[in-house]
Design an enzyme around this catalytic site. Structure first.
Site, PDB file in Angstrom:
ATOM      1  N   TYR A 196     120.587  59.551  -4.329  1.00  0.00           N
ATOM      2  CA  TYR A 196     120.223  59.262  -5.559  1.00  0.00           C
ATOM      3  C   TYR A 196     119.697  60.590  -5.933  1.00  0.00           C
ATOM      4  O   TYR A 196     118.960  60.723  -5.548  1.00  0.00           O
ATOM      5  CB  TYR A 196     119.079  58.055  -5.331  1.00  0.00           C
ATOM      6  CG  TYR A 196     119.193  57.738  -6.858  1.00  0.00           C
ATOM      7  CD1 TYR A 196     119.309  56.995  -8.008  1.00  0.00           C
ATOM      8  CD2 TYR A 196     117.119  57.936  -7.532  1.00  0.00           C
ATOM      9  CE1 TYR A 196     118.986  56.249  -9.020  1.00  0.00           C
ATOM     10  CE2 TYR A 196     116.791  57.700  -8.662  1.00  0.00           C
ATOM     11  CZ  TYR A 196     117.666  56.627  -9.595  1.00  0.00           C
ATOM     12  OH  TYR A 196     117.621  56.870 -10.654  1.00  0.00           O
ATOM     13  N   ASP A 220     118.910  68.604  -3.532  1.00  0.00           N
ATOM     14  CA  ASP A 220     117.905  67.945  -4.558  1.00  0.00           C
ATOM     15  C   ASP A 220     116.729  67.262  -3.633  1.00  0.00           C
ATOM     16  O   ASP A 220     116.331  67.071  -2.889  1.00  0.00           O
ATOM     17  CB  ASP A 220     118.790  66.080  -4.108  1.00  0.00           C
ATOM     18  CG  ASP A 220     118.121  65.752  -5.566  1.00  0.00           C
ATOM     19  OD1 ASP A 220     116.797  65.744  -5.340  1.00  0.00           O
ATOM     20  OD2 ASP A 220     118.126  64.428  -5.256  1.00  0.00           O
ATOM     21  N   LYS A 235     108.498  64.971  -9.115  1.00  0.00           N
ATOM     22  CA  LYS A 235     107.633  65.030  -8.680  1.00  0.00           C
ATOM     23  C   LYS A 235     106.244  65.797  -8.567  1.00  0.00           C
ATOM     24  O   LYS A 235     105.491  65.468  -9.657  1.00  0.00           O
ATOM     25  CB  LYS A 235     108.391  64.213  -7.659  1.00  0.00           C
ATOM     26  CG  LYS A 235     109.157  63.123  -7.216  1.00  0.00           C
ATOM     27  CD  LYS A 235     109.485  62.088  -6.440  1.00  0.00           C
ATOM     28  CE  LYS A 235     110.849  61.289  -6.536  1.00  0.00           C
ATOM     29  NZ  LYS A 235     110.347  59.692  -7.120  1.00  0.00           N
TER      30      LYS A 235
HETATM   31  N1  HOZ Z   1     113.427  55.820  -8.514  1.00  0.00           N
HETATM   32  C1  HOZ Z   1     111.897  56.019  -8.291  1.00  0.00           C
HETATM   33  C2  HOZ Z   1     112.370  55.901  -6.995  1.00  0.00           C
HETATM   34  N2  HOZ Z   1     113.231  56.797  -5.800  1.00  0.00           N
HETATM   35  C3  HOZ Z   1     111.151  55.104  -8.780  1.00  0.00           C
HETATM   36  C4  HOZ Z   1     110.607  55.731  -9.677  1.00  0.00           C
HETATM   37  C5  HOZ Z   1     110.024  54.426 -10.355  1.00  0.00           C
HETATM   38  O1  HOZ Z   1     109.847  52.867 -10.953  1.00  0.00           O
HETATM   39  O2  HOZ Z   1     108.545  54.857 -10.693  1.00  0.00           O
END
Ligand code: HOZ
Length: 428
Positions: free
Chosen positions: A144, A239, A267
């Protein structure tokens, strides 16, 4: 009732926000039950609106590597806010964090700050296409890279959790330029390249996958990608939104000893504020506007509050020579402890871990790619998740997400967690 206020808040939010949340995985759809509404957090703990305390194993999906409300970050944000929150003009802070990030991460000369990991990956791919003058990209099933169109092809994370790895709204025109490979399968990548010769701009990959649970690369896989990229003039994009400044100061490139051509961050680099970034050698980064022709911009890019938080976070990580050892020690204890308990109760499982990222898969087979991750028993995962939630342990509410440890976690917290795992597992 343990989640009374969260229930009421979810009801209210569902009237005005699609699904009641601003990011799908937070809605608990794949595990059922009421999403927990956070009220505040400190160190290793998050408190919900009903004043339940949870030991937090998602750390805001990665950024809070030093624990919640880490004082130097909070102080930096408060101090900076008093001088204005956005200017739409360059600030000295941006250069300061850029210099620090470049000094920590190998093989990068220049870095561009954006507002999220999604933006970072989307922009890095545009840059790769502009630089190589080729259009196709290879991505891996279950990886992802944010929610921009080109990546929502067999995507992991929330996209797979909610059964839309290929989202409606992504045009066929966009989808045809994204070629899909199996993670950890070098031969598959070679096959794809051989039928798309001279057309592939980039291979984008999570060097340690974290969006189909945690899946480390098998030996030789990333090394092989590097060779293929060099051979066919393809840019290798790491990534590192999850792994950057988490696996090591220099991220996956440093700990795995593999050079990427472009690296994406998010992050941890924002210390809990919305920050993404992409970086690489001057030769490639100079293709970016205003130096070069590839356009990318943003009113809030390099926002002073976000930069202040990120700078305080990176400084803390850079100055702490024990951080990664300490995180690793707790992750090993947790990994071994959970594995022993699940084995004691004859519960099939595979635990994947790379440094402070880990995931528990309820399958006895090795989990090395999306297909093997999808074999996990979700009924067991749900029981595990809710059993622990009710005992004050907050795990990712999806089997397709990684746990992220933070260093505020004490050995007592790890011990308490293992006691709760035992209590839950014995009911299976
Ligand atoms: N897609 C994020 C983790 N892989 C989650 C983001 C969120 O819901 O804060």
């Amino acid at each position: 009732m343990r989640y009374q206020r969260s229930s009421a808040l979810f009801k209210a939010s569902s009237d005005v926000i699609p699904g009641g949340v601003n990011s799908p995985v937070r809605a608990f759809k794949s595990v059922g039950g009421t999403p927990v509404f956070a009220k505040n957090a400190k160190g290793a703990y998050v408190y919900d609106e009903d004043d339940n305390r949870f030991i937090d194993y998602i750390s805001s999906w990665g950024p809070m590597i030093l624990g919640h409300a880490y004082p130097p970050v909070i102080e930096a944000v408060i101090a900076r806010a008093k001088s204005g929150t956005s200017f739409g003009m360059p600030t000295a802070l941006e250069t300061e964090i850029a210099e620090l990030a470049i000094s920590m991460v190998p093989h990068i000369d220049k870095i561009r700050f954006v507002n999220s990991g999604t933006e970072a990956c989307m922009s890095a791919v545009r840059l790769a296409r502009g630089y190589t003058k080729k259009e196709k990209i290879i991505k891996f099933a279950g990886c992802y890279h944010g929610h921009s169109d080109a990546f929502l092809i067999e995507a992991g994370s929330g996209a797979v959790t909610f059964g839309s790895p290929n989202s409606p709204g992504v045009t066929q025109g966009t989808a045809k330029d994204t070629l899909l490979a199996r993670y950890n399968d070098l031969q598959h990548v070679e096959d794809i390249i051989s039928v798309n010769k001279d057309e592939i701009a980039a291979i984008i990959i999570e060097p340690v996958a974290g969006n189909m649970g945690c899946i480390p690369p098998v030996k030789g896989f990333l090394e092989g990608l590097r060779v293929l990229c060099d051979q066919y003039s393809i840019l290798l994009i790491f990534d590192e939104v999850m792994t950057g400044f988490r696996l090591a100061k220099g991220g996956a490139q440093e700990i795995l000893g593999i050079k990427a051509d472009l690296v994406c961050f998010g992050k941890v680099i924002g210390g809990g504020l919305p920050v993404g970034a992409f970086a690489g050698p001057s030769e490639i980064m100079s293709y970016l506007a205003p130096e070069g022709p590839v356009y990318q911009a943003g009113t809030l890019s390099g926002n002073p509050l976000a930069m202040a938080a990120g700078l305080a976070m990176l400084k803390a990580i850079n100055e702490d020579d024990h951080l990664f050892k300490s995180l690793n020690r707790k992750a090993v204890l947790l990994h071994q402890g959970i594995s022993e308990i699940l084995s004691k109760y004859n519960i099939y499982h595979t635990i994947n871990r790379f440094e402070s990222m880990l995931s528990v898969h309820f399958t006895e087979d090795p989990v090395i790619d999306f297909a093997s991750a999808a074999k996990g028993n979700n009924v067991t995962f749900k029981r595990f998740f809710h059993g622990l939630l009710d005992r004050g342990i907050y795990l990712p509410p999806s089997a397709f997400e990684s746990w992220f440890l933070n260093d505020a976690l004490s050995l007592e917290d790890v011990g308490f967690t293992l006691d709760q795992v035992d209590q839950v597992a014995k009911t299976f």
